[in-house]
Scaffold this motif. Structure first.
Motif, PDB file in Angstrom:
ATOM      1  N   LYS A 116       7.236  -2.834  -1.487  1.00 26.91           N
ATOM      2  CA  LYS A 116       6.698  -2.318  -2.754  1.00 26.91           C
ATOM      3  C   LYS A 116       5.315  -1.693  -2.560  1.00 26.91           C
ATOM      4  N   VAL A 117       4.954  -0.747  -3.479  1.00 24.85           N
ATOM      5  CA  VAL A 117       3.611  -0.179  -3.463  1.00 24.85           C
ATOM      6  C   VAL A 117       2.619  -1.291  -3.802  1.00 24.85           C
ATOM      7  N   VAL A 118       1.560  -1.398  -3.001  1.00 23.86           N
ATOM      8  CA  VAL A 118       0.541  -2.406  -3.295  1.00 23.86           C
ATOM      9  C   VAL A 118      -0.224  -1.962  -4.545  1.00 23.86           C
ATOM     10  N   GLU A 119      -0.471  -2.899  -5.434  1.00 27.59           N
ATOM     11  CA  GLU A 119      -1.117  -2.596  -6.713  1.00 27.59           C
ATOM     12  C   GLU A 119      -2.438  -1.856  -6.504  1.00 27.59           C
ATOM     13  N   GLY A 120      -2.644  -0.802  -7.275  1.00 26.18           N
ATOM     14  CA  GLY A 120      -3.895  -0.062  -7.204  1.00 26.18           C
ATOM     15  C   GLY A 120      -3.869   1.112  -6.222  1.00 26.18           C
ATOM     16  N   PHE A 121      -2.754   1.302  -5.521  1.00 27.85           N
ATOM     17  CA  PHE A 121      -2.693   2.397  -4.547  1.00 27.85           C
ATOM     18  C   PHE A 121      -1.949   3.612  -5.104  1.00 27.85           C
ATOM     19  N   ASP A 122      -2.273   4.799  -4.546  1.00 33.44           N
ATOM     20  CA  ASP A 122      -1.642   6.037  -4.999  1.00 33.44           C
ATOM     21  C   ASP A 122      -0.123   5.988  -4.840  1.00 33.44           C
ATOM     22  N   PHE A 123       0.309   5.517  -3.686  1.00 31.22           N
ATOM     23  CA  PHE A 123       1.741   5.347  -3.452  1.00 31.22           C
ATOM     24  C   PHE A 123       2.003   4.493  -2.218  1.00 31.22           C
ATOM     25  N   GLY A 124       3.298   4.268  -1.936  1.00 30.88           N
ATOM     26  CA  GLY A 124       3.678   3.408  -0.810  1.00 30.88           C
ATOM     27  C   GLY A 124       4.363   4.207   0.277  1.00 30.88           C
ATOM     28  N   ASN A 125       5.621   3.849   0.593  1.00 30.97           N
ATOM     29  CA  ASN A 125       6.278   4.587   1.662  1.00 30.97           C
ATOM     30  C   ASN A 125       7.613   5.194   1.228  1.00 30.97           C
ATOM     31  N   SER A 126       7.766   5.486  -0.069  1.00 26.13           N
ATOM     32  CA  SER A 126       8.957   6.212  -0.498  1.00 26.13           C
ATOM     33  C   SER A 126       8.815   7.676  -0.094  1.00 26.13           C
ATOM     34  N   PRO A 127       9.851   8.264   0.512  1.00 30.58           N
ATOM     35  CA  PRO A 127       9.737   9.673   0.917  1.00 30.58           C
ATOM     36  C   PRO A 127       9.465  10.605  -0.266  1.00 30.58           C
ATOM     37  N   PHE A 128       9.882  10.191  -1.461  1.00 32.48           N
ATOM     38  CA  PHE A 128       9.666  11.057  -2.630  1.00 32.48           C
ATOM     39  C   PHE A 128       8.185  11.176  -3.013  1.00 32.48           C
ATOM     40  N   SER A 129       7.355  10.358  -2.411  1.00 37.21           N
ATOM     41  CA  SER A 129       5.902  10.499  -2.613  1.00 37.21           C
ATOM     42  C   SER A 129       5.291  11.480  -1.608  1.00 37.21           C
ATOM     43  N   TYR A 130       6.107  12.007  -0.700  1.00 36.76           N
ATOM     44  CA  TYR A 130       5.574  12.845   0.379  1.00 36.76           C
ATOM     45  C   TYR A 130       6.079  14.292   0.288  1.00 36.76           C
ATOM     46  N   THR A 131       6.285  14.760  -0.950  1.00 38.78           N
ATOM     47  CA  THR A 131       6.742  16.142  -1.169  1.00 38.78           C
ATOM     48  C   THR A 131       5.584  17.128  -0.939  1.00 38.78           C
ATOM     49  N   ILE A 132       5.925  18.423  -0.802  1.00 41.35           N
ATOM     50  CA  ILE A 132       4.900  19.460  -0.617  1.00 41.35           C
ATOM     51  C   ILE A 132       3.825  19.373  -1.695  1.00 41.35           C
ATOM     52  N   GLU A 133       4.265  19.295  -2.959  1.00 41.01           N
ATOM     53  CA  GLU A 133       3.320  19.282  -4.093  1.00 41.01           C
ATOM     54  C   GLU A 133       2.289  18.172  -3.945  1.00 41.01           C
ATOM     55  N   LYS A 134       2.749  17.056  -3.440  1.00 38.64           N
ATOM     56  CA  LYS A 134       1.850  15.900  -3.391  1.00 38.64           C
ATOM     57  C   LYS A 134       0.974  15.865  -2.147  1.00 38.64           C
ATOM     58  N   VAL A 135       1.477  16.343  -1.020  1.00 41.66           N
ATOM     59  CA  VAL A 135       0.747  16.061   0.228  1.00 41.66           C
ATOM     60  C   VAL A 135       0.175  17.291   0.950  1.00 41.66           C
ATOM     61  N   LYS A 136       0.580  18.503   0.572  1.00 46.11           N
ATOM     62  CA  LYS A 136       0.153  19.685   1.336  1.00 46.11           C
ATOM     63  C   LYS A 136      -1.375  19.768   1.441  1.00 46.11           C
ATOM     64  N   GLY A 137      -1.874  19.857   2.646  1.00 49.35           N
ATOM     65  CA  GLY A 137      -3.310  19.969   2.873  1.00 49.35           C
ATOM     66  C   GLY A 137      -4.102  18.679   2.714  1.00 49.35           C
ATOM     67  N   LYS A 138      -3.388  17.601   2.425  1.00 46.50           N
ATOM     68  CA  LYS A 138      -4.076  16.319   2.174  1.00 46.50           C
ATOM     69  C   LYS A 138      -4.106  15.418   3.412  1.00 46.50           C
ATOM     70  N   GLN A 139      -5.110  14.551   3.409  1.00 42.74           N
ATOM     71  CA  GLN A 139      -5.154  13.462   4.380  1.00 42.74           C
ATOM     72  C   GLN A 139      -4.607  12.198   3.710  1.00 42.74           C
ATOM     73  N   ILE A 140      -3.726  11.520   4.383  1.00 40.47           N
ATOM     74  CA  ILE A 140      -3.148  10.291   3.818  1.00 40.47           C
ATOM     75  C   ILE A 140      -3.532   9.115   4.711  1.00 40.47           C
ATOM     76  N   VAL A 141      -3.942   8.035   4.089  1.00 44.97           N
ATOM     77  CA  VAL A 141      -4.189   6.801   4.849  1.00 44.97           C
ATOM     78  C   VAL A 141      -3.070   5.830   4.484  1.00 44.97           C
ATOM     79  N   LEU A 142      -2.359   5.346   5.487  1.00 41.33           N
ATOM     80  CA  LEU A 142      -1.109   4.602   5.232  1.00 41.33           C
ATOM     81  C   LEU A 142      -1.071   3.260   5.955  1.00 41.33           C
ATOM     82  N   THR A 143      -0.686   2.223   5.216  1.00 42.91           N
ATOM     83  CA  THR A 143      -0.389   0.940   5.863  1.00 42.91           C
ATOM     84  C   THR A 143       0.943   0.430   5.328  1.00 42.91           C
TER      85      THR A 143
END
Lengths: 246, 246
Positions: free
Chosen positions: B72-99
């Motif tokens: 599950k997404v940890v409370e308070g975070f933008d998102f977790g590890n669902s691929p639907f959170s990693y679409t072009i609209e959401k991630v293009k040009g962005k830096q993501i920090v992931l655990t």
């Protein structure tokens, strides 16, 4: 809920809670096969020890000393873990002290289990009959090779999963994988194992006869069980008594 | 000699010498699939961190913070590890920090490898093309589930073994088993995985769409590679340049 799990190597054993489980030690080439054969042939007991040094402490004529490392008999010992050393003529009525590269190590890491028994193709049906009669979770512990996964132990674990399916529905992913591999390989285990890196390693040891011997099914009718640090015979009578709960 | 090995869980990683190998991190449901998809969709970089606390240290609007625990997404975070959170609209040009529970942990345990890349069904061919072009041994590291074996990571490892067979003959027993399981399952991966305990656990999380998404083959054409603590895109051009040895 009663569980049926497969642990692919002793290196993963700390992840499992085995305190209320029956652990089946599996080291097809060759420790668990030879133990099953030796106990079935009337060895009074087999004392598994972790190190060659411990083995040597059982001196005198009361014990046969068996030590294997890297697939070979350790110099100065009566024998190693070839099943042909565990015939009636050699072991009947004798106490054997045994240390092997993988199998006896796996056993020593499982000492907190509710019960420890030994499994191999040689006593497959006797083992499955026994496990079916118990109301315990079962962990099939593959000895592997120096901590790593190997195919032959996995195939036997899969054979046991396949037998116990109707009794225990709760099977882990490793058990599912092992069963699928067994179903694929069962019509010609020897041929399937020719692909295996461990088989290649064993072929170099020149033990093809041992390999074929260890892949026979049900030439033994007993299950070795650990009691007070010694593996002894649990006979079919004992097994069926256990099944009836008497 | 060049080796192709499969490590079924990070708990077994200490048994392998990876200093001269390419390690492929595999966490099909869902970290490695999402990383491949995010990088392919133009994420500038993905910084894998081991703990939620480390993730939080990357504050401010410069970073998207992604944290998953227990699926599950940890409370308070933008998102977790669902691929639907990693679409072009959401991630293009962005830096993501992931655990994540398993995937990023596996990566951190592999830091002494020669190279670390990320694999999933989504970038299977790009990954295999890259690996074929290298003259290195390959370790396929399944993230598993809390240290234990799981089927989906194993199936993907098997798919890669199957691709690389002609290039690397020296495959370990785990690789042979993984390939056999893949060949059995490949016509309907989803159906095969329904048997799996981990799938049942994931079904409870209500992520069937994610599961089906992650089992698609070759919708991505790039391979994420770790450089200076950050996963970035290695494009097909880079890959083929590497293959030609230029």
């Amino acid at each position: 809920m009663r569980k049926l799990e497969v642990c692919f190597t002793p290196a993963l054993l700390p992840l499992y809670d085995i305190r209320d489980s029956i652990v089946v030690i599996i080291d097809i080439f060759r420790a668990s096969s030879s133990i099953c054969y030796g106990i079935d042939n009337g060895a009074e007991g087999i004392i598994p020890v972790a190190t060659v040094e411990e083995c040597l402490q059982y001196g005198g004529s009361d014990f046969l000393l068996a030590a294997e490392r890297e697939g070979k008999v350790v110099e100065g010992f009566d024998f190693g873990n070839s099943p042909f050393s565990y015939t009636i003529e050699k072991v009947k009525g004798k106490q054997i002290v045994l240390t092997t590269t993988n199998g006896t190590q796996a056993l020593h890491q499982s000492l907190q289990a509710d019960k420890i028994v030994i499994g191999s193709f040689l006593n497959k049906t006797a083992l499955c009959d026994y496990l079916q009669g118990q109301q315990k979770s079962v962990l099939l512990l593959c000895a592997g090779w120096k901590g790593m996964f190997n195919l032959e132990d996995t195939l036997f674990a899969g054979a046991v999963v396949n037998c116990l399916r109707e009794d225990i529905q709760n099977v882990d992913d490793a058990g599912i994988a092992a069963e699928e591999l067994y179903l694929m390989a069962k019509d010609d285990l020897r041929d399937f194992l020719r692909k295996s890196s461990h088989s290649i390693r064993l072929e170099k040891l020149n033990i093809e006869e041992d390999i074929c011997f260890c892949l026979q099914t049900d030439i033994c009718t007993s299950v070795p069980i650990l009691e007070n640090g010694r593996l002894r015979k649990m006979t079919p009578t004992t097994i069926s008594r256990v099944r009836r709960g008497s």
